[in-house]
Design an enzyme around this catalytic site. Sequence first.
Site: not given
Length: 103
Positions: A33, A2, A65
């Site tokens: 994340k 990210p 992602i």
Amino acid sequence: MPSLIINTNLPRAKIPQDFLSKATEMMSKQIGKPSKYITICVHPDLIMSHGGSDDPCASVHVTSIGKLGPDVNKDHSANIGSFIHETLKIPMDSILPFVSILT
């Protein structure tokens, strides 16, 4: 991985010393994340305008992602925009968020 990329006409001196660590923490919570995978990049001192004005503004790009998509991007944009508004004092209507998913 990210990433949060902020392009702004704010001078570097107006970017708080702890901005990168706070932005990393915010992004980790926002997209779910671990912070060790998140990249934050701030490009200050740019010659840029929004709506024809050179008042403080920012163009914000978020990539990841997974964890992004039509069902959550509105929430991401609102929360990331609020964080930038609160920490960098850029008016909300001068923050342009772009959220994209990498597959």
